[in-house]
Design a protein around this motif. Structure first.
Motif, short mmCIF file in Angstrom:
data_model
loop_
_atom_site.label_atom_id
_atom_site.label_comp_id
_atom_site.label_asym_id
_atom_site.label_seq_id
_atom_site.Cartn_x
_atom_site.Cartn_y
_atom_site.Cartn_z
N PRO A 141 16.16 -12.07 53.80
CA PRO A 141 15.74 -10.98 52.90
C PRO A 141 15.17 -11.56 51.61
N PRO A 142 14.25 -10.85 50.98
CA PRO A 142 13.64 -11.36 49.74
C PRO A 142 14.71 -11.65 48.68
N ASP A 143 14.57 -12.79 48.03
CA ASP A 143 15.50 -13.19 46.98
C ASP A 143 14.70 -13.88 45.89
N ASP A 144 14.59 -13.27 44.74
CA ASP A 144 13.82 -13.84 43.64
C ASP A 144 14.69 -14.61 42.65
N THR A 145 15.92 -14.94 43.05
CA THR A 145 16.78 -15.71 42.16
C THR A 145 16.15 -17.07 41.93
N PRO A 146 15.94 -17.44 40.66
CA PRO A 146 15.36 -18.77 40.39
C PRO A 146 16.33 -19.87 40.79
N ALA A 149 17.07 -22.39 35.47
CA ALA A 149 16.50 -21.73 34.30
C ALA A 149 16.81 -22.55 33.06
N LEU A 150 15.92 -22.45 32.08
CA LEU A 150 16.10 -23.15 30.82
C LEU A 150 15.73 -22.21 29.68
N ARG A 151 16.66 -22.05 28.74
CA ARG A 151 16.37 -21.30 27.53
C ARG A 151 15.67 -22.27 26.58
N LEU A 152 14.42 -21.99 26.24
CA LEU A 152 13.63 -22.86 25.36
C LEU A 152 14.06 -22.69 23.91
N PRO A 153 13.78 -23.67 23.05
CA PRO A 153 14.15 -23.53 21.63
C PRO A 153 13.59 -22.25 21.00
N SER A 154 12.45 -21.77 21.49
CA SER A 154 11.87 -20.54 20.95
C SER A 154 12.58 -19.29 21.45
N ARG A 155 13.60 -19.47 22.28
CA ARG A 155 14.41 -18.40 22.86
C ARG A 155 13.77 -17.72 24.07
N HIS A 156 12.61 -18.18 24.50
CA HIS A 156 12.05 -17.70 25.75
C HIS A 156 12.85 -18.31 26.89
N LEU A 157 12.96 -17.60 28.00
CA LEU A 157 13.68 -18.09 29.17
C LEU A 157 12.66 -18.54 30.20
N LEU A 158 12.76 -19.78 30.62
CA LEU A 158 11.87 -20.36 31.62
C LEU A 158 12.62 -20.33 32.95
N LEU A 159 12.07 -19.64 33.96
CA LEU A 159 12.70 -19.47 35.27
C LEU A 159 11.89 -20.23 36.30
N ILE A 160 12.52 -21.19 37.02
CA ILE A 160 11.81 -22.04 37.97
C ILE A 160 12.33 -21.74 39.37
N GLY A 161 11.41 -21.41 40.30
CA GLY A 161 11.75 -21.11 41.68
C GLY A 161 11.96 -19.61 41.85
N PRO A 162 12.26 -19.18 43.05
CA PRO A 162 12.39 -20.02 44.24
C PRO A 162 11.03 -20.55 44.68
N GLY A 163 11.08 -21.68 45.33
CA GLY A 163 9.84 -22.29 45.78
C GLY A 163 8.99 -22.76 44.62
N PRO A 164 7.73 -23.05 44.87
CA PRO A 164 6.84 -23.61 43.83
C PRO A 164 6.21 -22.53 42.94
N ARG A 165 7.04 -21.92 42.11
CA ARG A 165 6.53 -20.95 41.14
C ARG A 165 7.49 -20.87 39.97
N TRP A 166 6.99 -20.36 38.85
CA TRP A 166 7.80 -20.22 37.66
C TRP A 166 7.28 -19.07 36.82
N ARG A 167 8.11 -18.65 35.87
CA ARG A 167 7.70 -17.58 34.95
C ARG A 167 8.54 -17.68 33.69
N THR A 168 8.09 -17.01 32.64
CA THR A 168 8.89 -16.94 31.43
C THR A 168 9.30 -15.49 31.20
N ARG A 169 10.39 -15.34 30.48
CA ARG A 169 10.86 -14.02 30.12
C ARG A 169 11.26 -14.08 28.65
N HIS A 170 10.95 -13.04 27.93
CA HIS A 170 11.27 -13.00 26.47
C HIS A 170 12.64 -12.45 26.25
#
Length: 170
Positions: A141-146, A149-170
């Motif tokens: 079943p679809p699972d978008d759990t990264p 993850a890394l909280r950047l010093p600017s407080r943005h959240l960097l989410l890596i995965g699943p697979g070869p993709r990433w995104r940021t969240r404020h």
């Protein structure tokens, strides 16, 4: 090395990216960071978080430390500890917290992401944390759990995965 993070061109949570070059630029903030604490939740699922003291350069003065969490949210990882000639597998490790505590006080000396699967290697001198953000199985079943993850010093959240993709969240 000059580190730039959270550019306006970074993908948002609504638009995952496969731009490996930009991800590498975002992760440059890890270089020189030190592990200050380890958190391993109960349940033995192989999940954990490292509290990092990351250099946070200021335009008007010397760098300060920004304490941020690097969270491994999936069990596909290993910790290579050459000084003790053993590898700690992610899930089911009996002494997971003790093994991860070996990273406390260690500085991140390199971060490498390899294609095609975006396996990540974070080096702490002679200790190596390998994170494998494998894509979900074809019939799962679809699972978008990264994978992590890394909280950047600017407080943005960097989410890596699943697979070869990433995104940021404020």
């Amino acid at each position: 090395m000059t580190t730039h993070t959270d550019r306006s061109t970074a993908p948002s949570a609504a638009a995952p990216s496969t731009d490996l070059g930009e991800l590498r630029r975002q992760l440059a903030v890890l270089h020189g960071g030190k592990v200050t604490s380890v958190h391993v939740p109960g349940g033995g699922a192989g999940l954990f978080a490292l509290l990092l003291g990351l250099p946070d350069p200021r335009p008007d003065g010397p760098a300060e430390l920004a304490h941020r969490w690097l969270t491994v949210a999936r069990s596909g990882w290993t910790l290579d500890r050459p000084t003790t000639a053993r590898t700690t597998p992610g899930p089911g490790a009996r002494h997971l917290a003790d093994d991860l505590r070996a990273l406390i006080g260690r500085e991140i000396t390199a971060v490498r992401i390899t294609e095609p699967d975006w396996d990540t290697l974070i080096e702490f001198g002679d200790h190596h944390l390998r994170i494998h953000p494998a894509a979900p199985a074809p019939h799962a079943p679809p699972d978008d759990t990264p994978a992590w993850a890394l909280r950047l010093p600017s407080r943005h959240l960097l989410l890596i995965g699943p697979g070869p993709r990433w995104r940021t969240r404020h």
